[in-house]
Write an enzyme that holds these catalytic residues in place. Structure first.
Site, PDB file in Angstrom:
ATOM      1  N   ALA A 271       0.779  -1.112   0.031  1.00 35.32           N
ATOM      2  CA  ALA A 271      -0.023   0.046  -0.042  1.00 35.32           C
ATOM      3  C   ALA A 271       0.801   1.148   0.005  1.00 35.32           C
ATOM      4  CB  ALA A 271      -1.068  -0.138   1.191  1.00 35.32           C
ATOM      5  N   MET A 272       0.414   2.374  -0.153  1.00 38.04           N
ATOM      6  CA  MET A 272       1.212   3.511  -0.411  1.00 38.04           C
ATOM      7  C   MET A 272       0.295   4.626   0.383  1.00 38.04           C
ATOM      8  SD  MET A 272       3.572   5.356  -1.200  1.00 38.04           S
ATOM      9  CE  MET A 272       3.819   6.940  -0.915  1.00 38.04           C
ATOM     10  N   ASN A 274       0.057   8.093   0.128  1.00 41.95           N
ATOM     11  CA  ASN A 274      -0.218   9.081  -0.749  1.00 41.95           C
ATOM     12  C   ASN A 274      -1.296  10.329   0.295  1.00 41.95           C
ATOM     13  OD1 ASN A 274       1.081   8.100  -3.051  1.00 41.95           O
ATOM     14  ND2 ASN A 274      -0.733   6.958  -2.921  1.00 41.95           N
ATOM     15  N   HIS A 306      -1.426   1.339   9.304  1.00 42.37           N
ATOM     16  CA  HIS A 306       0.061   1.592   8.877  1.00 42.37           C
ATOM     17  C   HIS A 306       0.059   2.925   7.995  1.00 42.37           C
ATOM     18  CE1 HIS A 306       4.561   1.101   7.961  1.00 42.37           C
ATOM     19  NE2 HIS A 306       3.806   1.552   6.706  1.00 42.37           N
ATOM     20  N   GLU A 307      -0.797   2.679   6.886  1.00 40.31           N
ATOM     21  CA  GLU A 307      -0.955   3.851   5.967  1.00 40.31           C
ATOM     22  C   GLU A 307      -1.403   4.999   6.509  1.00 40.31           C
ATOM     23  OE1 GLU A 307       0.931   3.329   3.487  1.00 40.31           O
ATOM     24  OE2 GLU A 307       1.144   1.060   3.752  1.00 40.31           O
ATOM     25  N   GLU A 329       9.328   4.990   8.028  1.00 43.16           N
ATOM     26  CA  GLU A 329       8.974   3.720   7.962  1.00 43.16           C
ATOM     27  C   GLU A 329       9.058   2.644   9.186  1.00 43.16           C
ATOM     28  OE1 GLU A 329       7.023   2.599   5.802  1.00 43.16           O
ATOM     29  OE2 GLU A 329       7.150   3.880   3.935  1.00 43.16           O
TER      30      GLU A 329
END
Length: 907
Positions: A271-272, A274, A306-307, A329
């Site tokens: 996942a990211m 943004n 987390h994201e 991270e």
């Protein structure tokens, strides 16, 4: 210097010591996209200005596979040149006034198989810009310390792309001529280019309105393809729990009007984050009891958390440069671990989560620390930054944050986080800035006292060895614990200075009672049952008084530091810890140490041919250990999930990591024999466990029910394994019936796994039935492929099966999830991969070369399977070297793969 593909500039190593602030800043970015799969037009209007703290330099903008059509400066044409992939503007106006820069480019998203930058997946546009993907969208200062305000306008066919999303808040939308429409998004927060995102496609959304503790209203949306909406409830619940937890634990609130998650099946990562528009791999969004296992549910909760947590630790405060990657991270992994433990509820469930995290660290990160890709948590150099999204950056980085938490306490850490955001909100900073804030908020703490030394955890690679020696003086009733530390040389670092190592510990009597800990010189009132020692020297001794009998030390409780503990425990002492330690982690650890000890002895005996004539190959585990495990299974006070972990033997990889030279087949044979011994010796116990846990009622993905399902699944596997030896057909029949009738995917997969692992004659029939049921569900098919790639290889038939599966109509090598499910599963299946005929290595080399042709990131991950080929015994070592050299000899390898292979071959 490394070879690149044709048309790329030569690559050289980038060094942290060479960091310089950018010569230019970008204040605002106004992007307009006319989206078309074959030719997307991108108009980029930027306001740039010189950095007054840096000597005057031309503006150099990064680009990759772009077609440049126009460059304007303050509305007029200008001269420019190309230097490799960089657009260079040398004649910009002097002075401190902002410059209006306009760049018009086109790109071809449909041809973008790298899945970096702007690409198309199943007729939907997605972006992935971390780490250096934004340069594949437009020319830009593509580095994390350049933070700007973004306005984004998306234009596309309304029929084909009814949903148009970007970062921030939607400020305008409407129809255009010729069946097109637009959406305009404004992000109110500065961000680096790697956090940019857009999505355009035919999507549906689950929506939820919430009110934060701060009293603000927010809209939460989870976007998926039509048909998947019913599988998004858990992801939405996880998002709401994450938002509430971050407010309660750290006082951090959602800072946008809306927060969006979008799922895609073509994604290189999990996942990211943004800003406000998180793009996820479908694996970490979609879940229903019919298609997702308990592990899937827990992983979705963790990854969504987390994201979301990145919204502050990564977005609001980001990295100054990519060497500081663990700043965001490692910290955010720590936060998602704490979130998952808090969501687990009970102390036992928290312990199970902690054990699971440590297993990942020790089976993946510790080997990385000991291999050719070893690097500090804050690396000193890299060729390709994508190769440094590693377990060292993430998981070890989280352990470094956890040690700071341990050294200042829970409340002290919260104070430190508050100070960190007060100082650095809206900035791009370093790992040192973070640790300084935690220490400054806790001036009397061990962290503050030893801050400079503690920072060696960021700068020194390798896993320290913590040696512990205890000496009991019966006459004086004292116990002296001597702790010493060392760290082996790693790539580029031959000598290591002492670390700061927090050691949580206790003492236990032979009868299982906790002993009060009173250090010499302390008052009796200061005695506690558990305490933290802080090792800062190469060697230190700690003397405990009023110890009435020789104790068993319980060291490194909760795994308080990421080290290897070297302590000469006797079998009896480990059995005492397993039976009586109040720390669940060390109870589990005692079981692991005993299992590892017996495995290594059996491996040595088989290598030296010292097994006595007539001795069964399954008689590896002593009766006392088997009985201790029987006691665990029968202990009603222990949770099922914890029992499942204790009864799980050390993995083949973890066993192999303890050997100077590895014969993979011998390791495989010994562990298989241990498994069979437990299956046979505990047959009646497994049957009782199965009966007690096979029915968990209506499906709920809670920790108690999940633990019972996990233990029942283990019992079924052991019963089928024993049946394979005795010829019994009852238990395979029960497993097959469960494959057919199970009311949830966890139970169905457990039954199918039991049949496949035990090589039951019913396995093939069960696999075919499973495929027929779920052939329309991509994520379930990934499980189906993965199970076969990871099957136990008793007859050398796994590789032929994998090759046949690659020709299956449902296998698509260009889909990262599918490639990982089969190819990666096989190549990490040591017993099947390390063949004496080297066919596994040939297969690996072929696949690395093939995948590198269209997706270097995925290929580089696969290449890392051979990181530690030098530890293999012959004939494996020579064959492995040949395969690695064949990859290295391939012309036009990507930077990603060549860096991994070059380091693997280095002396």
């Amino acid at each position: 210097m490394l070879q690149l593909r044709d048309g790329q500039a030569p690559a050289t190593a980038i060094y942290r010591a060479d960091y310089e602030a950018p010569a230019w800043w970008i204040d605002t970015v106004d992007l307009t996209f006319d989206l078309d799969p074959a030719k997307t037009r991108v108009l980029n209007k930027m306001r740039v200005r010189r950095n007054p703290d840096v000597a005057a330099q031309p503006l150099r903008l990064d680009g990759d596979e772009l077609n440049l059509a126009r460059v304007l400066v303050n509305g007029a044409g200008t001269s420019f040149k190309m230097d490799g992939d960089q657009l260079v503007l040398e004649n910009l106006p002097e002075g401190s006034e902002p410059v209006e820069l306009e760049i018009f480019t086109t790109c071809a998203p449909a041809k973008n198989t790298k899945l970096m930058g702007l690409y198309v997946s199943e007729d939907t546009f997605f972006t992935q810009c971390e780490a250096e993907g934004f340069r594949r969208i437009t020319y830009f200062l593509d580095r994390p310390d350049v933070m700007a305000m973004y306005t984004v306008t998306l234009r596309a066919s309304k029929a084909q792309y009814p949903v148009l999303l970007s970062n921030g808040n939607l400020v305008d939308s409407g129809d255009l001529d010729e069946g097109r429409h637009f959406a305009k998004w404004v992000d109110p927060h500065k961000k680096p280019s790697y956090l940019f995102a857009l999505v355009a496609g035919n999507l549906v959304a689950r929506e939820q309105k919430i009110k934060s503790r701060a009293g603000n209203n927010h809209l939460l949306q989870v976007f998926v393809r039509p048909g998947d909406l019913e599988k998004t409830e858990h992801a939405m619940n996880s998002l709401m729990h994450s938002i509430a937890w971050d407010e309660a634990r750290f006082g951090l609130s959602l800072d946008l009007e809306r927060f969006m998650i979008v799922a895609t099946s073509d994604f290189n990562m999990g996942a990211m984050e943004n800003k406000g528009l998180n793009i996820f791999n479908t694996k970490y969004v979609l879940a229903s009891q019919a298609t997702a296992t308990d592990t899937d549910y827990f992983n979705i909760e963790s990854v969504v958390g987390h994201e979301y947590f990145h919204n502050w630790t990564g977005d609001r405060v980001t990295c100054r440069d990519w060497f500081q990657l663990s700043l965001k991270e490692g910290l955010t992994v720590f936060r998602d671990q704490e979130f998952s433990m808090d969501m687990a509820g009970s102390q036992s469930a928290r312990a199970v989560k902690r054990i699971d995290d440590v297993r990942v660290l020790r089976t993946v990160q510790f080997p990385e620390d000991a291999g050719p890709m070893a690097h500090p948590v804050r690396p000193d150099s890299y060729i390709e930054i994508n190769n440094f999204y590693t377990v060292t950056i993430y998981e070890k980085g989280a352990e470094v944050v956890r040690m700071q938490h341990n050294l200042v306490g829970r409340e002290g850490f919260a104070k430190g986080m508050k100070l960190y955001f007060e100082r650095h909100d809206g900035q791009a900073v370093t790992c040192d800035d973070f640790s300084q804030a935690i220490a400054d908020a806790n001036p009397g703490s061990p962290l503050a006292q030893h801050l400079q030394q503690f920072r060696r955890w960021y700068s020194q690679a390798g896993t320290p060895v913590l040696k512990a020696v205890g000496q009991y003086d019966a006459a004086a009733q004292t116990y002296t614990l001597t702790l010493s530390q060392s760290c082996a040389p790693t790539v580029g670092q031959s000598e290591k200075l002492p670390f700061v190592i927090p050691v949580q510990m206790g003492l236990i009597s032979a009868s299982g009672q906790e002993i009060a800990l009173q250090l010499q010189g302390e008052d009796a009132a200061q005695a506690t049952l558990s305490r933290m020692l802080v090792l800062t020297e190469a060697e230190q001794s700690f003397v405990f008084t009023n110890v009435a009998e020789a104790p068993v030390p319980s060291l490194l409780r909760t795994f308080s530091a990421p080290v290897v503990l070297d302590c000469e425990f006797s079998d009896a002492e480990l059995l005492t810890l397993l039976a009586h330690d109040s720390d669940p982690f060390n109870q589990w650890e005692a079981s692991q140490r005993l299992g590892l000890r017996y495995a290594l002895k059996a491996i040595a005996d088989s290598a030296n041919n010292t097994l006595t004539s007539g001795q069964s190959s399954t008689e590896i585990l002593p009766a006392a250990f088997v009985q201790a495990l029987r006691d665990v299974l029968g202990n009603d006070k222990l949770d099922a999930a914890f029992k499942d972990l204790v009864l799980t033997l050390p993995s083949e990889g973890y066993i192999a990591d303890q050997l100077a030279e590895i014969d993979p087949q011998r390791v495989h044979a010994v562990r298989e024999a241990m498994q069979l011994q437990l299956a046979t010796a505990l047959q009646a116990d497994w049957e009782a466990v199965w009966e007690a846990n096979r029915d968990t009622g209506a499906y709920q993905p809670d920790h108690v029910s999940a633990g019972r399902r996990a233990l029942a699944g283990r019992a079924l596997t052991m019963l089928c394994l024993n049946a394979a030896q005795t010829g019994d057909t009852v238990w395979p029949g029960k497993a097959y019936q469960r494959c057919k009738d199970a009311g949830n995917m966890t139970d169905r997969m457990a039954a199918l796994s039991a049949l496949v692992y035990s090589a039951s004659p019913l396995a093939e029939q069960a696999l075919q039935r499973f495929h027929a049921l779920f052939q329309q569900d991509a994520l379930v098919l990934d499980k189906w492929f993965s199970l076969q790639g990871a099957a136990s290889d008793r007859d050398g038939n796994v590789l032929p099966a994998v090759k046949a599966l690659m020709k299956h109509p449902d296998f698509q090598i260009k889909n990262p999830n599918r490639a990982r499910s089969l190819i990666f599963s096989y190549c990490n299946n040591a017993g099947a991969f390390h063949r004496t005929d080297a066919a596994g290595y040939v297969f690996w080399a072929d696949r690395v070369i093939e995948i590198d042709g269209f997706n270097p990131q995925v290929a580089a991950r696969l290449a890392r399977v051979m990181d530690r080929w030098k530890k293999l015994a012959e004939p494996y070592r020579a064959a492995a070297r040949s395969a690695v050299e064949r990859v290295a000899a391939k012309p036009n390898l990507s930077n990603d793969v060549r860096e991994v292979i070059t380091r693997a071959l280095a002396d």
